[in-house]
Design a protein around this motif. Sequence first.
Motif, PDB file in Angstrom:
ATOM      1  N   TYR A   1       6.871 -46.354  40.434  1.00  0.00           N
ATOM      2  CA  TYR A   1       6.992 -45.672  42.420  1.00  0.00           C
ATOM      3  C   TYR A   1       6.109 -44.428  41.840  1.00  0.00           C
ATOM      4  CZ  TYR A   1       9.197 -43.737  45.945  1.00  0.00           C
ATOM      5  OH  TYR A   1       9.331 -42.783  47.235  1.00  0.00           O
ATOM      6  N   LEU A   2       5.949 -43.627  40.945  1.00  0.00           N
ATOM      7  CA  LEU A   2       5.250 -42.937  41.209  1.00  0.00           C
ATOM      8  C   LEU A   2       3.830 -42.305  41.266  1.00  0.00           C
ATOM      9  CD1 LEU A   2       7.461 -39.762  39.920  1.00  0.00           C
ATOM     10  CD2 LEU A   2       6.900 -39.860  42.254  1.00  0.00           C
ATOM     11  N   ASP A   3       3.308 -43.523  40.124  1.00  0.00           N
ATOM     12  CA  ASP A   3       2.207 -44.006  40.198  1.00  0.00           C
ATOM     13  C   ASP A   3       1.554 -45.140  40.864  1.00  0.00           C
ATOM     14  OD1 ASP A   3       2.028 -43.081  37.731  1.00  0.00           O
ATOM     15  OD2 ASP A   3       2.149 -45.238  36.797  1.00  0.00           O
ATOM     16  N   LYS A   4       2.458 -45.258  42.228  1.00  0.00           N
ATOM     17  CA  LYS A   4       1.945 -46.244  43.378  1.00  0.00           C
ATOM     18  C   LYS A   4       2.189 -45.211  44.320  1.00  0.00           C
ATOM     19  CE  LYS A   4       1.401 -50.169  42.353  1.00  0.00           C
ATOM     20  NZ  LYS A   4      -0.078 -50.497  42.470  1.00  0.00           N
ATOM     21  N   ALA A   5       2.778 -44.204  44.388  1.00  0.00           N
ATOM     22  CA  ALA A   5       2.624 -43.225  45.094  1.00  0.00           C
ATOM     23  C   ALA A   5       1.178 -42.288  45.973  1.00  0.00           C
ATOM     24  CB  ALA A   5       3.554 -42.488  45.623  1.00  0.00           C
ATOM     25  N   TYR A   6       1.422 -41.986  44.115  1.00  0.00           N
ATOM     26  CA  TYR A   6      -0.084 -40.819  43.908  1.00  0.00           C
ATOM     27  C   TYR A   6      -1.615 -41.972  43.949  1.00  0.00           C
ATOM     28  CZ  TYR A   6       2.520 -37.030  42.318  1.00  0.00           C
ATOM     29  OH  TYR A   6       3.445 -36.363  42.022  1.00  0.00           O
ATOM     30  N   GLU A   7      -1.557 -42.850  44.625  1.00  0.00           N
ATOM     31  CA  GLU A   7      -2.679 -43.570  44.752  1.00  0.00           C
ATOM     32  C   GLU A   7      -2.627 -43.936  45.730  1.00  0.00           C
ATOM     33  OE1 GLU A   7      -2.324 -47.806  43.533  1.00  0.00           O
ATOM     34  OE2 GLU A   7      -2.359 -46.949  41.328  1.00  0.00           O
ATOM     35  N   GLN A   8      -1.861 -43.622  46.838  1.00  0.00           N
ATOM     36  CA  GLN A   8      -2.167 -43.193  48.629  1.00  0.00           C
ATOM     37  C   GLN A   8      -2.133 -42.134  49.271  1.00  0.00           C
ATOM     38  OE1 GLN A   8      -0.915 -46.612  50.063  1.00  0.00           O
ATOM     39  NE2 GLN A   8      -1.448 -47.183  48.000  1.00  0.00           N
ATOM     40  N   GLU A   9      -3.709 -42.128  49.942  1.00  0.00           N
ATOM     41  CA  GLU A   9      -4.202 -40.846  50.391  1.00  0.00           C
ATOM     42  C   GLU A   9      -2.954 -40.431  51.508  1.00  0.00           C
ATOM     43  OE1 GLU A   9      -7.700 -41.103  52.814  1.00  0.00           O
ATOM     44  OE2 GLU A   9      -6.462 -42.860  54.369  1.00  0.00           O
ATOM     45  N   GLU A  10      -1.912 -40.745  52.082  1.00  0.00           N
ATOM     46  CA  GLU A  10      -1.144 -40.355  53.083  1.00  0.00           C
ATOM     47  C   GLU A  10      -0.132 -39.215  52.564  1.00  0.00           C
ATOM     48  OE1 GLU A  10      -2.054 -44.470  54.462  1.00  0.00           O
ATOM     49  OE2 GLU A  10      -1.515 -43.810  52.466  1.00  0.00           O
ATOM     50  N   PHE A  11       0.417 -39.551  50.814  1.00  0.00           N
ATOM     51  CA  PHE A  11       0.902 -38.938  49.979  1.00  0.00           C
ATOM     52  C   PHE A  11       0.599 -37.538  49.512  1.00  0.00           C
ATOM     53  CE2 PHE A  11       3.007 -38.572  45.456  1.00  0.00           C
ATOM     54  CZ  PHE A  11       3.879 -37.282  46.283  1.00  0.00           C
ATOM     55  N   ILE A  12      -0.776 -38.055  48.697  1.00  0.00           N
ATOM     56  CA  ILE A  12      -1.637 -36.921  47.691  1.00  0.00           C
ATOM     57  C   ILE A  12      -2.049 -35.889  49.164  1.00  0.00           C
ATOM     58  CG2 ILE A  12      -3.682 -38.350  47.618  1.00  0.00           C
ATOM     59  CD1 ILE A  12      -1.532 -35.880  45.076  1.00  0.00           C
ATOM     60  N   GLN A  13      -3.053 -36.746  49.671  1.00  0.00           N
ATOM     61  CA  GLN A  13      -3.745 -35.934  50.374  1.00  0.00           C
ATOM     62  C   GLN A  13      -3.057 -34.336  51.059  1.00  0.00           C
ATOM     63  OE1 GLN A  13      -7.165 -34.980  50.049  1.00  0.00           O
ATOM     64  NE2 GLN A  13      -6.895 -36.248  49.220  1.00  0.00           N
ATOM     65  N   THR A  14      -1.375 -34.921  51.057  1.00  0.00           N
ATOM     66  CA  THR A  14      -0.416 -34.066  52.274  1.00  0.00           C
ATOM     67  C   THR A  14       0.646 -32.767  50.952  1.00  0.00           C
ATOM     68  OG1 THR A  14       1.612 -35.923  52.251  1.00  0.00           O
ATOM     69  CG2 THR A  14      -0.097 -35.697  54.092  1.00  0.00           C
ATOM     70  N   CYS A  15      -0.072 -33.411  49.993  1.00  0.00           N
ATOM     71  CA  CYS A  15       0.830 -32.305  48.794  1.00  0.00           C
ATOM     72  C   CYS A  15       0.020 -30.727  49.086  1.00  0.00           C
ATOM     73  CB  CYS A  15       0.781 -33.079  47.427  1.00  0.00           C
ATOM     74  SG  CYS A  15       1.797 -34.536  46.963  1.00  0.00           S
TER      75      CYS A  15
END
Length: 240
Positions: free
Chosen positions: A207-221
């Motif tokens: 789940y986390l590995d897939k999430a970190y592939e998404q710019e909507e998540f990683i770019q908002t961290c």
Amino acid sequence: MAEDLPKIELFVKASSDGASVGNCPFSQRLFMILWLKGASFTLTTVDMKRAPDVLKAVAPGVPPPFLLYNDELKTGINKIEEFLEEKLAPPQYKKLCCRYKEATTVGDDIFRNFSGYIKNAKPEENDRLEKKFLATLVKLNMFLETPLPHELDQNPNATEYSRPYLDGDTLSLADCNLLPKLHIIKVVCKKYRNFVIPKELKGLTHYLDKAYEQEEFIQTCPRNSVIHDAYESVANYLNK
């Protein structure tokens, strides 16, 4: 037409530098929602120590995050989320609500138990609190590894997870709520407890590995250093 688009302004907590995005999972939650919706919006970071007079005029006494929608103030995380899901609706915007209620509640106790674990100053209590916290991660992992009804409809013999996210194949409101908290947990636990999420929790790791592939998540961290600074005064180093 561009003139028909709503004017959306999101105000979020600033970091200690007064400019970059701060450590606030609620701010990131709304940031992610607007990005995933494909909405046009402006982002303003708010330094609460040096809040400008203009901000006091916009939202007096209201801590970020908050929203201006066509110059109308919107407050309350859940209320803003519901408002955006209603106003930014298909076909122009993506629908983000969940099909399954459990997807929205499965991680509710994780952040609370993490806080008790990381703020504990008594070495003799560490193992008990770590086990309690770990149990909440195991619960989430079990949910992620269990096929959802629509997955079983597609493959009645499915026994393992295949979806990347809580509610299915795409990020949803549930992910916007949980992922910012899990990111903080991951960063803080490594720094102050040398604790990492066990790889044996394959569903959660996936789940986390897939999430970190998404710019909507990683770019908002927020940056890791911002999270470290936010917890420096409340997290306790323990000699184990």
